[in-house]
Design an enzyme around this catalytic site. Structure first.
Site, PDB file in Angstrom:
ATOM      1  N   GLY A 102       0.844  -1.186   0.000  1.00  0.00           N
ATOM      2  CA  GLY A 102       0.000   0.000   0.000  1.00  0.00           C
ATOM      3  C   GLY A 102       0.877   1.233   0.000  1.00  0.00           C
TER       4      GLY A 102
ATOM      5  CD  GLN B 249       3.475   5.733   2.676  1.00  0.00           C
ATOM      6  OE1 GLN B 249       2.441   5.197   2.282  1.00  0.00           O
ATOM      7  NE2 GLN B 249       4.495   5.070   3.189  1.00  0.00           N
TER       8      GLN B 249
ATOM      9  CB  CYS C  89       5.601   2.405   7.406  1.00  0.00           C
ATOM     10  SG  CYS C  89       5.088   3.904   6.538  1.00  0.00           S
ATOM     11  CG  LEU C  90       6.517   1.035   1.367  1.00  0.00           C
ATOM     12  CD1 LEU C  90       5.817   1.278   0.037  1.00  0.00           C
ATOM     13  CD2 LEU C  90       7.593  -0.027   1.244  1.00  0.00           C
TER      14      LEU C  90
ATOM     15  CG  HIS D 136      -0.289   1.432   7.275  1.00  0.00           C
ATOM     16  ND1 HIS D 136       0.665   1.147   8.222  1.00  0.00           N
ATOM     17  CD2 HIS D 136       0.339   2.154   6.319  1.00  0.00           C
ATOM     18  CE1 HIS D 136       1.820   1.667   7.853  1.00  0.00           C
ATOM     19  NE2 HIS D 136       1.649   2.287   6.692  1.00  0.00           N
ATOM     20  CD  GLU D 137      -1.153   2.609   2.751  1.00  0.00           C
ATOM     21  OE1 GLU D 137      -0.763   3.795   2.611  1.00  0.00           O
ATOM     22  OE2 GLU D 137      -0.359   1.677   2.967  1.00  0.00           O
TER      23      GLU D 137
ATOM     24  CG  HIS E 284       0.524   6.773   5.618  1.00  0.00           C
ATOM     25  ND1 HIS E 284       1.641   7.374   6.161  1.00  0.00           N
ATOM     26  CD2 HIS E 284       0.852   5.477   5.419  1.00  0.00           C
ATOM     27  CE1 HIS E 284       2.605   6.476   6.282  1.00  0.00           C
ATOM     28  NE2 HIS E 284       2.143   5.312   5.858  1.00  0.00           N
TER      29      HIS E 284
END
Length: 188
Positions: free
Chosen positions: A56, A61, A104-105, A146-147, A150
């Site tokens: 995701g 991000q 997380c990226l 999670h997204e 963000h």
């Protein structure tokens, strides 16, 4: 209706925004203009997510403060879910609370046990403005929550407390990207 190519194949890989960057910690703005720029953003986000081997990715991000996320994520039954949501709203998060590993990226190389509901429903629109409703269970529900976090300016470490938070902060300080001034300020 025209057939779209595989998501991300026409996109460019963008630079990943890392923990501490102000765009990750501010709520994103609603998308009001639909068209080629939004199409390009969604394609670039898919390409970036795939290049980083994520499941995701939220627009902030990649440094864009708009309410958009993409996903290519399995659920707990290994059913693959691929798509995007513009102006998403987490309308339901329920079921059992499960603490499981989350990464997380924007915090590469780190992971911490994070508590999430095992069912989530997100509503929004697609890049053409058509309504979408996405329901996920298990790991996919974790991804959806999670997204959405963000896009509200929250990263998963903001949900940690106690020993898990202390360990995450220690990991951030030790990470090569954690030496940046913005990341150090986050762990102070």
């Amino acid at each position: 209706m025209r057939q779209r190519p595989i998501p991300g194949t026409s996109g460019l890989v963008r630079t990943m925004t890392l923990l501490g960057d102000p765009v990750l910690h501010a709520p994103c703005a609603e998308v009001t203009e639909f068209g080629p720029d939004l199409d390009r953003l969604v394609e670039d986000m898919f390409a970036t997510m795939y290049a980083a081997q994520g499941v995701g990715l939220a627009a902030n991000q990649v440094g864009v403060g708009q309410r958009v996320f993409v996903y290519d994520c399995p659920d707990d039954e290994d059913v693959r879910h691929v798509g995007h949501v513009v102006n998403p709203r987490l309308v339901e998060a329920d079921g059992y609370e499960v603490t499981g590993p989350e990464g997380c990226l924007s915090l590469p190389g780190l992971e911490a046990g994070t508590t999430r509901f095992d069912r989530a429903v997100v509503e929004g629109v697609d890049r053409e403005g058509r309504p979408v409703r996405v329901e996920g269970t298990g790991f996919f529900a974790r991804c959806l929550q999670h997204e959405c976090d963000h896009l509200d300016g929250t990263v998963y470490v903001d949900r940690l407390a106690g020993l898990r938070l202390r360990r995450a902060k220690r990991g951030i300080r030790k990470a090569p990207w954690g030496q940046r001034e913005q990341a150090r300020a986050y762990t102070a």
